[in-house]
Design an enzyme around this catalytic site. Sequence first.
Site, PDB file in Angstrom:
ATOM      1  N   LYS A  28     -45.360 -25.581  84.237  1.00  0.00           N
ATOM      2  CA  LYS A  28     -46.237 -25.833  85.369  1.00  0.00           C
ATOM      3  C   LYS A  28     -45.495 -25.393  86.636  1.00  0.00           C
ATOM      4  CE  LYS A  28     -48.317 -27.905  88.814  1.00  0.00           C
ATOM      5  NZ  LYS A  28     -47.947 -27.454  90.165  1.00  0.00           N
TER       6      LYS A  28
ATOM      7  N   GLU B 253     -33.419 -31.577  88.977  1.00  0.00           N
ATOM      8  CA  GLU B 253     -32.631 -30.818  89.964  1.00  0.00           C
ATOM      9  C   GLU B 253     -33.396 -30.913  91.267  1.00  0.00           C
ATOM     10  OE1 GLU B 253     -31.641 -28.459  92.447  1.00  0.00           O
ATOM     11  OE2 GLU B 253     -31.796 -26.661  91.183  1.00  0.00           O
TER      12      GLU B 253
ATOM     13  N   CYS C 272     -32.346 -25.254  97.545  1.00  0.00           N
ATOM     14  CA  CYS C 272     -31.918 -26.654  97.506  1.00  0.00           C
ATOM     15  C   CYS C 272     -30.418 -26.799  97.712  1.00  0.00           C
ATOM     16  CB  CYS C 272     -32.334 -27.289  96.186  1.00  0.00           C
ATOM     17  SG  CYS C 272     -31.900 -26.319  94.742  1.00  0.00           S
TER      18      CYS C 272
ATOM     19  N   GLU D  54     -33.194 -32.725 104.380  1.00  0.00           N
ATOM     20  CA  GLU D  54     -33.303 -31.329 103.951  1.00  0.00           C
ATOM     21  C   GLU D  54     -34.438 -30.635 104.697  1.00  0.00           C
ATOM     22  OE1 GLU D  54     -33.171 -29.046  99.705  1.00  0.00           O
ATOM     23  OE2 GLU D  54     -34.531 -30.752  99.865  1.00  0.00           O
TER      24      GLU D  54
END
Length: 503
Positions: A185, A260, A294, A393
Amino acid sequence: MSIGIPNRQLFIDGDWKVPALGKRIPIINPSTQQIIGDIPAATKEDVEVAVAAAKAALSRNKGADWASASGAVRARYLRAIAAKVTEKKPELAKLEAIDCGKPLDEAAWDIDDVAGCFEFYADLAEKLDSKQKAPVSLPMDTFKSYVLKEPIGVVGLITPWNYPMLMATWKVAPALAAGCAAILKPSELASVTCLELGEICKEVGLPPGVLNILTGLGPEAGAPLAVHPDVDKIAFTGSSATGSKIMTAAAQLVKPVSLELGGKSPIVVFEDVDLDKAAEWTIFGCFWTNGQICSATSRLIVHESIATEFLNRIVKWIKNIKISDPLEEGCRLGPVVSEGQYEKVLKFISNAKSEGATILTGGSRPEHLKKGFFVEPTVITDVTTSMQIWKEEVFGPVLCVKTFSTEEEAIDLANDTVYGLGSAVISNDLERCERITKAFKAGIVWINCSQPCFTQAPWGGIKRSGFGRELGEWGLDNYLSVKQVTQYISDEPWGWYRSPSKM
């Protein structure tokens, strides 16, 4: 340079299937803000069909077609996929660039890595055969024991939009190498090349149901996949907030997950460095992939004695970055992926300024680009550790800066985060680099560089950056279950109970 978006459906059971509710999602080119096509939108009904197809693929011919086939058999399919990816590289790279805004040269590099990843796990699939029945040393010679490594089963793979095809491959390749059947997905913001992976699987004759690809929205397709009782494992790459929800859902069924997640990674630059080399690695570490990575080392921690000169050097390097449509030759920074992401990044910059930070360079749309979700590479100074820009972030081309005076201070600043994915140190003193490496609380450490990633080496984080490791042999282990087999080999009775025959 123009390229048409293929019109695909959902890839289920080895063929293209119209979504049950017939919904589709528009594809918006982030460089032009124009709709350039659409993708199918899967829902719970499609998840049911895909999971059933995956289960059937594992049990077909009593497992001999895939799950219990030799690793060598699976390796042949993985190598065929790799060859097709290489053959289609020019087309795939262009599709990636116009779908997610990645500079074409970066996209081409990613496609090379996709092929390399399938090749790598083909090798590991073959080696898996020789590792079966690995003996276990026991303290009793009346027993012998060995270990079998078996596929976990049906796995749900939920992947992000910043490396659409590559992040999918990091999960698909080891899952298939292990003998699992997968439902992929991908993010609805960039799914085009993932659907093309379905076409490649069809072309190489991958057994039906071994890989199924469902594009669609997270709540409508990802959530039903995460909670499905017949999905044996979920592997997710994305935001920490979504990862937490997936972990909570999986916990209800005691379903294994690997995550992750986000990061706010440091890069520590000491005073003994070559300023230009350090400056290039610093901006590469933050602005590569348009800052949407990331592991981006987006917190620069620089020694106070060189800070002014180093930042001046960084600004000069930044002014030399070509910001343009990703398909233009020499592009090194494209747009962020969507309007929502564009507004989020600019809000981060605005908040930093209102909190008292200084925008040293960048901070807005490039003047020469009137359309598209472009954000200038931005450097923010006068940052405090209480500011949002230091803690959260951004996922965009934004670097925040703090100075330090001692090694201990640098370590404290580097570890001042709830995340723990990547980290970098730049210094000519390699003993100091070793000390810093041990002190960093992160799953990945780069010395005198930032962001290199190799299929052979483990990838993953600690703290709120998740757990589990992808790539290398660790990536294959994610999709294998370990079974202990112990046999009694003595001719003598066990003798724990009195035998009725002797009574």
